[in-house]
Design a protein around this motif. Sequence first.
Motif, mmCIF file in Angstrom:
data_model
loop_
_atom_site.group_PDB
_atom_site.id
_atom_site.type_symbol
_atom_site.label_atom_id
_atom_site.label_comp_id
_atom_site.label_asym_id
_atom_site.label_seq_id
_atom_site.Cartn_x
_atom_site.Cartn_y
_atom_site.Cartn_z
ATOM 1 N N PHE A 275 -21.717 -30.043 -18.350
ATOM 2 C CA PHE A 275 -22.880 -29.195 -18.116
ATOM 3 C C PHE A 275 -23.388 -28.462 -19.363
ATOM 4 O O PHE A 275 -24.385 -27.757 -19.290
ATOM 5 N N GLY A 276 -22.710 -28.609 -20.491
ATOM 6 C CA GLY A 276 -23.191 -27.990 -21.715
ATOM 7 C C GLY A 276 -22.366 -26.796 -22.151
ATOM 8 O O GLY A 276 -21.707 -26.138 -21.345
ATOM 9 N N PHE B 158 -21.100 -18.482 -20.052
ATOM 10 C CA PHE B 158 -21.273 -17.418 -19.071
ATOM 11 C C PHE B 158 -20.254 -17.531 -17.931
ATOM 12 O O PHE B 158 -19.747 -16.527 -17.445
ATOM 13 N N VAL B 159 -19.953 -18.759 -17.519
ATOM 14 C CA VAL B 159 -19.002 -18.947 -16.420
ATOM 15 C C VAL B 159 -17.612 -18.477 -16.819
ATOM 16 O O VAL B 159 -16.967 -17.698 -16.093
ATOM 17 N N ARG C 144 -26.693 -14.287 -24.498
ATOM 18 C CA ARG C 144 -27.992 -14.807 -24.074
ATOM 19 C C ARG C 144 -28.751 -15.418 -25.245
ATOM 20 O O ARG C 144 -29.627 -16.263 -25.048
ATOM 21 N N GLU D 293 -27.986 -23.821 -27.192
ATOM 22 C CA GLU D 293 -27.163 -24.940 -26.761
ATOM 23 C C GLU D 293 -26.884 -25.843 -27.955
ATOM 24 O O GLU D 293 -27.627 -25.846 -28.944
ATOM 25 N N LYS E 267 -23.463 -23.891 -23.637
ATOM 26 C CA LYS E 267 -24.032 -22.576 -23.369
ATOM 27 C C LYS E 267 -23.800 -22.124 -21.933
ATOM 28 O O LYS E 267 -23.448 -20.974 -21.673
ATOM 29 N N ARG E 268 -24.002 -23.022 -20.979
ATOM 30 C CA ARG E 268 -23.843 -22.643 -19.571
ATOM 31 C C ARG E 268 -22.429 -22.173 -19.276
ATOM 32 O O ARG E 268 -22.211 -21.207 -18.551
ATOM 33 N N LEU E 269 -21.457 -22.868 -19.863
ATOM 34 C CA LEU E 269 -20.059 -22.496 -19.598
ATOM 35 C C LEU E 269 -19.650 -21.218 -20.315
ATOM 36 O O LEU E 269 -18.661 -20.583 -19.930
ATOM 37 N N THR F 225 -17.512 -28.139 -19.531
ATOM 38 C CA THR F 225 -18.290 -27.897 -20.747
ATOM 39 C C THR F 225 -18.920 -29.173 -21.269
ATOM 40 O O THR F 225 -20.083 -29.189 -21.684
#
Length: 441
Positions: free
Chosen positions: A55-56, A62-63, A171, A175, A58-60, A52
Amino acid sequence: MLDGLEVTLAGAVSGALKTSPALQLTDAEVGLSASAYLVGAVLGALLFGWLTDRFGRKRLFFVTLGVYVLGTAATALSADFAMFAVCRFVTGAGIGGEYSAINSAIQELIPARYRGRTDLGVNGSFWVGAALGAMGSIVLLTPGRLPPDIGWRVCFGIGAVLGLAILLLRRHLPESPRWLLLHGREQEAERIAAAVERDASASLQSPTSHTPLRLRVRGRSADFVDLGVALFKRYPRRALLGLVLMIAQAFCYNAIFFTYALVLGRFYGVPAENVGLYLLPFAIGNFAGPLVLGRYFDTWGRRQMIATTYALSAVLLGLTALLFVAGLLSAATQTLAWTLVFFFASAAASSAYLVVSESFPVEVRALSIALFYALGTGIGGVGAPWLFGVLIGTGEPAAIASGYALGALLMLVAAAFAWRLGIAAERKSLEEVARPLSWIE
């Protein structure tokens, strides 16, 4: 919310898991599967917390949610104890990662004067999931409604469906502008920050002033060396406080909540299909605590409220243990007692996440949350369900009461630490609370 759903389902379906033709779990195996979930949460928090910060936020989002959905869906398909435990481990890994990403985003997106109540409210949504789990178990575990080996599977399927719905909603989340700024994406950070301030401006009672920040763009992501500098060189007292708060609340919650259904069944004769009826008011009281008390963390102060909620939780938990061992409680009054205890304990537990998520620099925020979640859960939580499963298996009220007394003692110690080491972070910007590692004088 998802963690609350999973924990409630694990407790509510424990009786069904024991009578399942496929699983036929023992009390000890029910406790061990809960511990597998918590071990997964510990390791998932560390892995996804580091990712987190790298890579940020927001991206995590979803993961970690994707890992959770896969894990809980697979749990519903378990054929034996080994597969069930592994799936609970994977589910826990996704949930552990969720804590880092979500708490980081809350701290970095919410205006300072509302940060405390918002953080408590979001972490308190654990109990919305708990209420959904309780209601789902009431409907799905009713005898004759579904085959004995299907009802508990459909219960876990609720989590997968809810997770997919949340995946679609995420969605629209932005960020963190602070994370973007540190990684050289100034224009995007300014656009998001302006939108957040515009949305919040209507509710602000007075204009806020900000001290200009001068930060250097980091050529690499923060690592465990940076984390060590923040925890042990800059803020060792905060690190000690965060660890004590997390251990105390993790033991209290995981010990009692994971095994609540076992207590209701063994000592009060509550059928497995009726456990949800007792969990529902318990969940409502837990959610009400952060909502009612949250505003005072921003007005009266962090230190005062954290110490007070931990201390009240300890006193009420100790009194409940005495009533239990004296045989003065019924299933209904036991539930009423827990509802009162955890009205305060829920706010206390949520405040532990507030402390560890706002007390350290932005570069290592998610990793800090992950570390304290992992240590608190690992030390205070992983063994607790197993320990209480063993204590319940003895059939002796005094044995259970001794476990409750231990939980009360830990909460009381945490209250003392909060009073001594707590900081006044209310209504301050995150940079005032903890200067970034990238700060330029």
